[in-house]
Design a protein around this motif. Structure first.
Motif, PDB file in Angstrom:
ATOM      1  N   THR A  18       0.404  -0.954   0.386  1.00  0.00           N
ATOM      2  CA  THR A  18       0.630  -0.016  -0.062  1.00  0.00           C
ATOM      3  C   THR A  18       0.547   1.163  -0.133  1.00  0.00           C
ATOM      4  OG1 THR A  18      -0.164  -0.310   2.349  1.00  0.00           O
ATOM      5  CG2 THR A  18      -2.094  -1.123   1.213  1.00  0.00           C
ATOM      6  N   LEU A  66      -5.963  -4.586  -2.905  1.00  0.00           N
ATOM      7  CA  LEU A  66      -6.052  -4.855  -1.492  1.00  0.00           C
ATOM      8  C   LEU A  66      -5.670  -3.718  -0.871  1.00  0.00           C
ATOM      9  CD1 LEU A  66      -5.112  -8.459  -1.729  1.00  0.00           C
ATOM     10  CD2 LEU A  66      -7.628  -7.878  -2.459  1.00  0.00           C
ATOM     11  N   ASN A  67      -6.691  -3.519   0.311  1.00  0.00           N
ATOM     12  CA  ASN A  67      -6.870  -2.845   1.283  1.00  0.00           C
ATOM     13  C   ASN A  67      -6.507  -1.217   1.079  1.00  0.00           C
ATOM     14  OD1 ASN A  67      -6.292  -4.613   3.532  1.00  0.00           O
ATOM     15  ND2 ASN A  67      -4.823  -5.106   2.934  1.00  0.00           N
ATOM     16  N   THR A  74     -10.451  -6.515   1.025  1.00  0.00           N
ATOM     17  CA  THR A  74      -9.407  -6.104   1.366  1.00  0.00           C
ATOM     18  C   THR A  74      -8.743  -8.014   1.561  1.00  0.00           C
ATOM     19  OG1 THR A  74     -10.464  -7.715   3.492  1.00  0.00           O
ATOM     20  CG2 THR A  74      -9.884  -5.400   3.584  1.00  0.00           C
TER      21      THR A  74
END
Length: 293
Positions: free
Chosen positions: A34, A217-218, A224
């Motif tokens: 991320t 994702l996230n 998630t």
């Protein structure tokens, strides 16, 4: 040095950047998925290449970052067959027995509408004949140059008017023949059947499109794990067009006429880069509804 790549020719807003780094082996730390690029903050970390020894305890590697691509659509053609859920595969059951219909609407100069539509389709060759007492049969005229129906208890089926179904909609069929009769409560009943063993099928080569959607994702809302990515099933005509235990051929035919896309396969999800996942949705437009006569 910063390199920019464009992975999709028609979507220049989707970019991948690669940057060469020199870093001591003992201080190397891989970023989280991320993490964003220090200056191009709309690009997320995807991967590092293996560290190459540059001497003096320093490693050389290439770090890759990617921007979450927008939805993209690619068009083409696909071989697709109507699922076996439609009785007999792509061929519908024949209807060569007589079926009662009622004159539904005032005829135009050259057509008449009847109900119910049953499983008749535009292009069906049909025969329509009267099935009423002579008092009513004598006042019916079957147009297009055919003689007036004579005084008979039944109008013989073999002498019924041969015509073609031109449209099917709202539970009614339209035929290309003028049926004129008396106006009174309880319109005269007629009987109809297909005149031949004509069959309807879907041409296996159809227009298609593939829709790609991307999720990190996230970062993407509500996502998630890959399992959180919503997936749709393939189009199932036995679920969409079952009416009272029978397949609604006319309903499916009208969907085809609308030119709508339907899901040809179950959606799939694959890793694209890093933790950016790609959902693939393959759709077809079965607009070339073919007839065998």
């Amino acid at each position: 040095m910063l390199l920019t790549e464009y992975p999709f020719e028609d979507y220049p807003e989707a970019t991948i950047i690669r940057q060469i780094y020199l870093q001591r082996f003992d201080s190397y730390v891989r970023p989280g998925f991320t993490s964003t690029h220090p200056t191009r903050t709309d690009h997320y970390f995807c991967s590092d290449s293996p560290l190459e020894d540059a001497g003096l305890g320093v490693g050389r590697f290439t770090r890759t970052w990617a921007k979450i691509p927008p939805q993209r659509i690619e068009y083409g053609k696909k071989i697709w067959q109507l699922p076996e859920a439609v009785g007999g595969g792509s061929q519908r059951p024949e209807r060569t027995n007589w079926q009662n219909v009622t004159w539904e609407s005032n005829p135009t100069a050259s057509t008449t509408r009847f109900t119910p539509a049953g499983d008749f389709l535009p292009g069906d060759q049909v025969v329509i004949g009267t099935k009423r007492f002579r008092a009513f049969a004598s006042s019916w005229n079957i147009g297009n140059g055919l003689p007036t129906v004579g005084n008979a208890l039944f109008y013989p089926p073999d002498e019924g008017k041969g015509c073609t179904v031109t449209a099917v909609a709202d539970g009614m069929i339209t035929v290309d023949a003028l049926f004129e009769g008396p106006q009174y409560v309880g319109q005269p009943s007629l009987s109809i059947k297909r005149a031949s063993t004509s069959k309807t099928r879907i041409s296996p080569i159809v227009a298609s499109r593939t829709i790609y959607d991307y999720f990190l994702l996230n970062i993407s809302p509500g996502i998630t794990t890959p399992d959180d990515i919503e997936k749709e099933d393939a189009f199932d005509p036995s679920l969409e067009f079952m009416r009272n235990g029978q397949f609604d051929v006319a309903g499916f035919y009208n969907l085809v006429l609308l030119g709508n896309y339907i899901n040809a396969e179950v959606d799939t999800v694959e890793r694209w880069m890093g933790q950016i996942y790609e959902r693939i949705r393959i759709q077809v437009k079965p607009g070339n509804y073919k007839r065998n006569t």
